[in-house]
Scaffold this active site. Sequence first.
Site, PDB file in Angstrom:
ATOM      1  N   ASP A  38       0.862  -1.195   0.000  1.00  0.00           N
ATOM      2  CA  ASP A  38       0.000   0.000   0.000  1.00  0.00           C
ATOM      3  C   ASP A  38       0.893   1.237   0.000  1.00  0.00           C
ATOM      4  O   ASP A  38       2.046   1.175   0.393  1.00  0.00           O
ATOM      5  CB  ASP A  38      -0.903   0.024   1.241  1.00  0.00           C
ATOM      6  N   ASN A  89      -5.379  -4.767  -6.393  1.00  0.00           N
ATOM      7  CA  ASN A  89      -6.658  -4.238  -5.913  1.00  0.00           C
ATOM      8  C   ASN A  89      -6.612  -2.746  -5.584  1.00  0.00           C
ATOM      9  O   ASN A  89      -7.651  -2.102  -5.500  1.00  0.00           O
ATOM     10  CB  ASN A  89      -7.032  -5.074  -4.674  1.00  0.00           C
ATOM     11  N   TYR A 155     -13.037   7.038 -13.638  1.00  0.00           N
ATOM     12  CA  TYR A 155     -13.146   5.791 -12.880  1.00  0.00           C
ATOM     13  C   TYR A 155     -13.725   4.689 -13.764  1.00  0.00           C
ATOM     14  O   TYR A 155     -13.190   3.570 -13.821  1.00  0.00           O
ATOM     15  CB  TYR A 155     -14.038   6.017 -11.649  1.00  0.00           C
ATOM     16  N   LYS A 159     -11.855   1.247 -14.995  1.00  0.00           N
ATOM     17  CA  LYS A 159     -12.322  -0.093 -14.626  1.00  0.00           C
ATOM     18  C   LYS A 159     -12.684  -0.923 -15.868  1.00  0.00           C
ATOM     19  O   LYS A 159     -12.481  -2.144 -15.878  1.00  0.00           O
ATOM     20  CB  LYS A 159     -13.494   0.004 -13.651  1.00  0.00           C
ATOM     21  N   ILE A 188     -19.629  -1.930  -1.782  1.00  0.00           N
ATOM     22  CA  ILE A 188     -19.040  -2.668  -0.656  1.00  0.00           C
ATOM     23  C   ILE A 188     -18.728  -1.660   0.450  1.00  0.00           C
ATOM     24  O   ILE A 188     -18.133  -0.600   0.176  1.00  0.00           O
ATOM     25  CB  ILE A 188     -17.737  -3.383  -1.094  1.00  0.00           C
ATOM     26  N   THR A 190     -16.795   0.041   2.606  1.00  0.00           N
ATOM     27  CA  THR A 190     -15.389   0.313   2.934  1.00  0.00           C
ATOM     28  C   THR A 190     -15.229   1.821   3.111  1.00  0.00           C
ATOM     29  O   THR A 190     -16.169   2.586   2.894  1.00  0.00           O
ATOM     30  CB  THR A 190     -14.452  -0.121   1.787  1.00  0.00           C
TER      31      THR A 190
END
Length: 251
Positions: A38, A89, A155, A159, A188, A190
């Site tokens: 990260d 990811n 974005y 993707k 999701i 997060t």
Amino acid sequence: MEKIFKDKTAIVTGGSFGIGRATAIAFANKGAKVAIVDYIEDNETLNLIKSLGGDAIFIKCDVSKNVEVKEMVKKVIEVFGTIDYAFNNAGIEGLSAVTHECIEEIWDHTININLKGIWLCMKYEIQQMLKQGKGAIVNTASVAGLVGFQGLPAYVASKHGVIGLTQTAALEYAKLGIRVNAVCPGVIKTSMVDRITGKVKEVEKQFENMEPIGRMGQPEEVAAVATWLCSDDASFVTGNAMTVDGGWTAQ
Ligand code: NAD
């Protein structure tokens, strides 16, 4: 839990938070040694894995930087010897703006992390996997890689690009022992979604209502699919963009 990844190693980018953290933990729980990667140094994922008796290291790396990704992969090989699995990811949502108002800096920044970052990780991971004659890669795309979303041109383009890149690599290495798949999460829960909703209850409710299943997904539900795609149970699965979206794209 059955240690199906005993003596195996996994790279997880974007491993400090969210879907990456859950997947790093899932790999470790199944016996893999995990490189948590990260650009934000945060020890929580590492500490959680160690507290569960797992083996992991943290490597600081910005996936959009060629030199840093090359060094990251080199370090994983130095420490663990192999790269059996990679979950590419790391990603950002980018600032929201409709196409004619999207500014170049936001476009470049989003594409550099979400798309170029996945290509760079695959570039160096695959060099090692080719030496091993085996490996499995899962890239994080999104439902935004399958359909359009107003206000997120960079974005969505990034993707869609991840899915094309995944399919291309899947074909290139299919006969060489390397499988490459993507996951396409819906909403999701997060920190990324918290930033978008501002944790405002009414907005969160709107997001939940967008999901046919009637709730947001949990990071662990994406982790379960990502680790399955890496496992031998998915030995005939490659080039797949698998939705984990509560039915969103079935609508
Ligand atoms: P998150 O913000 O909780 O986690 C993203 C992680 O990526 C963070 O740890 C962050 O520090 C890291 N990261 C960002 N840029 C990086 C860079 N340049 N180099 C290294 N690390 C970097 O978000 P999340 O929801 O866990 O997102 C993970 C992935 O899932 C992203 O690719 C995102 O686009 C995708 N996704 C998320 C959702 C969702 O609803 N949460 C839906 C579809 C797809």
